[in-house]
Design an enzyme around this catalytic site. Structure first.
Site, PDB file in Angstrom:
ATOM      1  NE  ARG C 121      -3.347   2.909   1.063  1.00 15.30           N
ATOM      2  CZ  ARG C 121      -2.830   3.465   0.465  1.00 15.30           C
ATOM      3  NH1 ARG C 121      -1.537   3.937  -0.817  1.00 15.30           N
ATOM      4  NH2 ARG C 121      -3.644   5.408   0.356  1.00 15.30           N
ATOM      5  CB  ILE C 135      -2.693   7.415   8.937  1.00  9.37           C
ATOM      6  CG1 ILE C 135      -2.567   9.251   8.890  1.00  9.37           C
ATOM      7  CG2 ILE C 135      -3.956   6.410   8.665  1.00  9.37           C
ATOM      8  CD1 ILE C 135      -3.993   9.321   9.039  1.00  9.37           C
ATOM      9  N   PRO C 136      -0.220   4.874   7.566  1.00  9.99           N
ATOM     10  CG  PRO C 136       1.971   2.948   8.966  1.00  9.99           C
ATOM     11  CD  PRO C 136       0.564   5.142   9.107  1.00  9.99           C
ATOM     12  CG  HIS C 137      -4.815   2.573   5.048  1.00  2.33           C
ATOM     13  ND1 HIS C 137      -4.066   3.884   5.474  1.00  2.33           N
ATOM     14  CD2 HIS C 137      -5.473   2.113   3.913  1.00  2.33           C
ATOM     15  CE1 HIS C 137      -4.568   4.591   4.377  1.00  2.33           C
ATOM     16  NE2 HIS C 137      -4.707   4.115   3.436  1.00  2.33           N
ATOM     17  CB  ALA C 138      -3.523  -3.659   4.815  1.00  3.54           C
TER      18      ALA C 138
END
Lengths: 275, 573, 229
Positions: C121, C135-138
């Site tokens: 991502r 704001i890292p997210h999958a």
């Protein structure tokens, strides 16, 4: 949902009185008004399991153009919008179908007879048939325009009387008018039994709240006690009395009532769906 | 308590638990009544025309058909106050739009009026009036017994089938006519009661009138050449039926323009027929005598005279029916058909010689099937009617050819049959199993979506944006705060550009950006019209407004949902 | 015991308007058992069978079960569940993300897959929001693992270049894990609301204690509720 009232306009002085009555009803009850100005001497009403042909008196057909003007003028005076009903379907070329999707219909005591024949105690066969077959109550008007300020319900405990009661309660709530109940005491009808019936239908509270006075009339004859009914009341009655079932008659007590009082009547038939 | 005890019992015992049995029993009842009505009319016409024939020697005889027609018109308009017309279109209208509801007065009114018209010499047939009466009997029996609409329609069909079956002594023709012309549907539910009713009607008719095939005849043995010739005859009958249909219709229009009372018109029209009858008495009455002698090859007049007779019969029929006489087109159709058939045969004879062909009586049969098949655009009815009334099974092959070809050629000229043309133009014809049928039954109020959040006229764009967040819809009605009256619609697709300019949020009111005259439908609108409107303006949902009140939305999605459900419920048994 | 229903209840049960049922009775498509046509009553079992034969769906309340109230929709709870970690090591973005994933409450057996998704991502487009926050997210919510929504807060030891829009190096990571798209959007919008406010960003740069962070987030969340978002 918006409730609407159907009025078939008779273009003469008598018809004006009837129409004023409809206007008053609509104004007080917040109904919208649909007016049919006849162009043919007859029309059909298709009910769920019946079809009724109404043959109109010639006076309905006099000069349809002024009829429209008259209706508009009267409605404007009353401050109500009016919606003209133009029949879309025809069973035969001279036989329009009038829809039956209204919540009330206004009829004079007779639609097929000359105005001179209309009097107390006489309700024309077509008006009877409509009242019995219709899914809506029928407003049978007095001879001349007669505004009312309260509602009187005749209540004898039958299924139809309950319908009349619910309708009366609904009308009194809508119009903000007091409601009086009238019961003629008979062998099988007295206050206790009726209270029990009301309790069974879980209506005790609504009745207590909605009813101003409950007059229990004690007399051998219905005729003698109808004086009690206020002059300025709209009477609501079920089309069948207690007991005898006869298609041609509304039930004995109802026949007496309609032959004695000149008030406007709302007749609640057996097929009526109370709104 | 309010329900008639008999009705209540019937409902409980039969109609619910054993609806098919109940239908068959009611079908027998309807069939018998209808059969009696047909037999009564038949013999009444016979007696009346016999009575009238005594007047033959007097000079004023020509006025008789006029008098009869005028009386029948007076009777219809003043006494029973029926609508105009011979009844079959009304019957089909009732079946397709009104759940088969017919008035009680229809069950006898046309019997009497057509008896007066035809008995006095008017050129018309007693079949359509009998069909109307039989159906009205069926409908009223169904109403009294409390059958629901679907079964009521079947019983109306029973009445119609029994009427045709009884008056022609032709059970198969009755069944086929009902299924093909009146109901337009052939299902396992309706065919059994209708068949039973036709049997009952025929048998009652036979008991009362004797079992006689109407037109018995010698044996015909049509061969290859006859089948080939049948194609030509089919063309001829098609043309004649189109001409006859149009003549009757135009004559009706012309008479309607005449400034006179209906009875006056009928009097005049009937008198004209009477005048024709003075010279050519063959055109008067139902004319079955002519058919008989034509089939038996006993008809002497030559080709030209035949053609003249044919034209005069058509004229007399259109005068009678157009001016307001009461009657149907079956009998005149059969007479015209047999004239056409024989005339065609004589023409062939003149041109090629007829050594290889069957006798001319055979062509009279073929002509009858061709005209009935053509005018009603009902090939099977024409076919089976002729087979039944002549017991002419041996001519079945050319019969099939004539009736099929004739009705398809007619369809080329006239989009709809004689009965249905006006009905269809007025939107009164909805056949079972069609898209219209399903949409007709559904009401706007049933597909109404009421979970619509609305805005008030004082609200600003910011309020709209807030509403959008909580709503799952794209359309927002704007109502007047004080009265609740409908002011207009906001369609998200149209205001999207403003939604993101925050500076407008306070400055713009919803009334500024709404559509004040949105396309809307009323709750009484037919769904076919609603869908048509949606297609035209490319909308997926429309507001439903009654007077000044907003009631909800209709959308294509919900509509399709209900449509599909309705279709399933209506078509699974 | 047989359950009887009047027409209104039956209509609710079948999720249909009352008028439709009344019409079906009048037309004869729905045989109304015993009694006058005016007040028909239905046995529940019978009606269910009938509805099945006509392919109609039954059961009231089928519509109501859709919006489930998930407790994890609250930002504070999600932050609490995720935990707050200071001095998270990592010299590259990938390392920092892998470290954050280890600290997050992701089930151990999904960890490798989850880290890979996180990195994928990040490669697709930077999750750096600017103002030093990412704001890292999958990309796909992990639905089948049954985890609840959580936000793991990581204060990085060394600020890293996340290629954020404003080019500032990132020193705070909010690792967002959500079971479904709408929860994801919900939490993201609340977080973004907080980050829009500079006081919150300043507060973050001081690497506050978990208790203080939660209190601050609580305050902001109350503001959001007021704004009606």
């Amino acid at each position: 949902m918006v409730n609407s009232l159907l009025h078939v306009f008779r273009n003469n002085a008598f018809g004006r009185e009837t129409f004023l009555q409809s206007l008053y009803f609509c104004k007080k009850m917040g109904f919208s008004l649909r007016v049919y100005i006849p162009r043919h001497s007859k029309f059909l009403m298709y009910f769920e399991n019946e079809v009724t042909q109404v043959d109109l008196d010639q006076s309905y057909l006099t000069d349809p153009n002024t009829a429209q003007e008259h209706v508009e003028a009267l409605a404007k005076e009353a401050g109500l919008p009016v919606d003209f009903l133009i029949p879309r379907d025809f069973t035969a070329s001279t036989l329009p179908d009038i829809p039956t999707t209204f919540e009330c219909m206004c009829c004079p005591r007779s639609m097929s007879d000359k105005t001179s024949r209309i009097g107390l105690g006489y309700v024309g066969p077509r008006v009877r048939k409509i009242a019995v077959a219709a899914p809506f109550p029928v407003l049978v008007t007095s001879m001349c325009y007669k505004p009312w300020n309260s509602i009187a319900v005749f209540f004898g405990g039958s299924t139809n009387a309950f319908k009349a009661l619910s309708l009366g309660l609904a009308l009194s709530k809508r119009a903000g008018m007091p409601l009086d109940l009238f019961t003629l005491e008979e062998n099988s009808v007295n206050r206790e039994i009726l209270d029990k019936l009301i309790f069974e239908r879980e209506m005790t509270e609504t009745v207590e709240k909605g009813v101003r006075n409950w007059h229990v009339l004690k007399s051998d004859k219905m005729e003698n006690c109808l004086y009690e009914v206020p002059s300025d009341a709209l009477t609501v009655l079920g089309a069948y009395g207690h007991g005898v079932i006869r298609e041609a008659l509304f039930g004995s007590n109802m026949e007496i009532i309609q032959s004695q009082i000149v008030n406007n009547m709302v007749i609640v038939g057996p097929k009526c769906r109370v709104f | 308590m309010t329900e008639n005890p008999i009705t209540g019992m019937a409902r409980r015992l039969f109609i619910l638990r054993h609806e098919k049995v109940a239908l068959v029993i009611a079908g027998v009842l309807v069939g018998c009544c209808s059969g009696v009505a047909a037999a009564l009319l038949s013999s009444a016409i016979e007696h009346l025309s016999e009575l009238c024939s005594h007047a033959k020697q007097y000079w004023w005889v020509f006025i008789l058909p006029g008098l009869g027609a005028a009386l029948s018109s007076l009777f219809l308009n003043k006494i029973v106050r029926e609508g105009a017309g011979h009844g079959v279109p009304e019957l089909i209208y009732s079946v397709s739009r009104r759940g088969g509801l017919l008035r009680f007065r229809s069950s006898f009114s046309r019997l009497i009026s057509s008896c007066l018209t035809i008995g006095a010499g008017g050129s018309a047939g007693p079949e359509a009036p009998v069909v109307m009466s039989g159906s009205a009997i069926g409908s009223n029996i169904a109403q009294k017994l409390g059958f629901p609409a679907r079964h009521r329609i079947t019983l109306v069909g029973c009445g119609a089938a029994a009427a045709i079956a009884s008056i022609f002594n032709a059970p198969i023709a009755g069944i086929v006519f009902t299924l093909e012309v009146v109901l337009g549907e052939w299902t396992s539910i309706n065919v059994i009661p209708i068949g039973v009713a036709a049997v009952a009607g025929t048998h009652v008719g036979r008991l009362l009138q004797g079992n006689s095939i109407r037109f018995t005849h010698a044996h015909f043995n049509p061969g290859t050449w006859d089948i080939a010739a049948a194609f030509g005859l089919a063309l001829a009958t098609a043309l004649v039926s189109v001409a006859l249909s149009r003549m009757i219709r135009h004559s009706g229009k012309i008479w309607a323009k005449l400034p006179s009372s209906p009875a006056g018109r009928a009097l005049l029209g009937g008198t004209c027929v009477g005048l024709i009858g003075l010279g050519v008495p063959q055109v008067l009455g139902e004319g079955y005598g002519q058919v008989y002698s034509l089939i038996h090859g006993q008809y002497s007049p030559g080709l030209l005279l035949l053609c003249a007779l044919l034209a005069l019969k058509m004229l007399a029929t259109s005068l009678t029916l157009g001016s307001g006489g009461s009657g149907g087109i079956f009998a005149p159709g059969l007479v015209v058909g047999s004239f056409t058939g024989v005339a065609y045969f004589r023409l062939l004879d003149l041109l090629f010689g007829v050594n290889h062909l069957a006798p001319e009586g055979c062509y009279a049969l073929l002509g009858m099937a061709g005209i009935i098949g053509g005018m009603l655009q009902a090939p099977l009815t024409g076919l089976f009617l002729v087979v039944d009334i002549t017991s002419g099974y041996e001519v079945i092959l050319p019969l099939i050819v004539v009736s099929l070809v004739s009705s398809s050629v007619c369809r080329y000229f006239e989009s709809d049959s004689f009965y249905l043309k006006d009905l269809k133009a007025a939107g009164g014809l909805i056949r079972p199993g069609t898209d219209e049928r399903v949409l007709e039954d559904l009401q706007v109020s049933e597909v109404l979506e009421k979970d619509v959040s609305h805005l008030h006229n004082h609200m600003s764009l910011a309020d709209l944006v807030a509403q959008i967040k909580t709503s799952h819809r794209n359309h927002f009605p704007v109502l007047e705060q004080e009265t609740g009256n409908f002011l207009g619609m906001i369609d998200l697709a149209k205001v999207r550009p403003y939604l993101f300019s925050r500076e407008l949020y306070g400055a713009v009111l919803v009334v500024d950006i709404m559509d004040p005259y949105p396309p809307a439908v009323s709750p009484e609108e037919r769904l076919t019209d609603v869908l048509e409107l949606m297609d035209r303006i490319q909308a997926f949902s429309l507001p439903v407004v009654s007077g000044a009140r907003f009631l909800g939305m209709v959308s294509k999605g919900t509509l399709l949902d209900h449509y599909r459900r309705e279709l399933i419920v209506q078509t699974t048994y | 015991m047989l359950m009887r229903m009047n027409i209104r209840q039956a209509a609710d049960y079948l999720n249909l308007p009352v008028q439709t049922l009344q019409r079906w009775i009048a037309q004869g498509f729905l045989p109304a058992p015993a009694g006058a046509s005016l007040a028909p009553s239905f046995e529940k079992d019978w009606l269910t069978n009938w509805a099945k034969s006509k392919n109609l769906s039954v059961g009231a309340g089928a519509k109501e079960s859709v919006p489930k109230a998930t407790p994890a929709r609250s930002l504070v709870q999600a932050l609490e569940r995720g935990g707050v970690f200071t001095d998270v090591q990592g010299d590259t973005v990938d390392e920092a993300l892998a470290q954050a994933a280890v600290l997050s409450p992701v089930p151990r057996d999904h960890l490798t897959e989850f880290t890979r998704q996180l990195l994928d991502r990040e490669r697709l487009c930077s999750t750096g929001q600017g103002k030093g926050v990412a704001i890292p997210h999958a990309r796909r919510p992990i639905e089948d693992t049954g985890v609840e929504a959580s936000i793991t807060t990581c204060f990085l030891n060394t600020p890293l270049d996340f290629k954020a829009i404003d080019g500032k190096p990132v020193s705070t990571l909010f690792l967002l894990i959500s079971p479904s798209v709408d929860v994801h959007l919900h939490l993201l919008s609340r977080l973004a609301f907080c980050l829009r406010d500079n006081s919150f960003v300043d507060f973050l740069s001081k690497k506050p204690l978990p208790v203080d962070l939660l209190a601050m987030a609580g305050e902001f969340e109350a503001k959001v509720a007021e704004a009606g978002l």
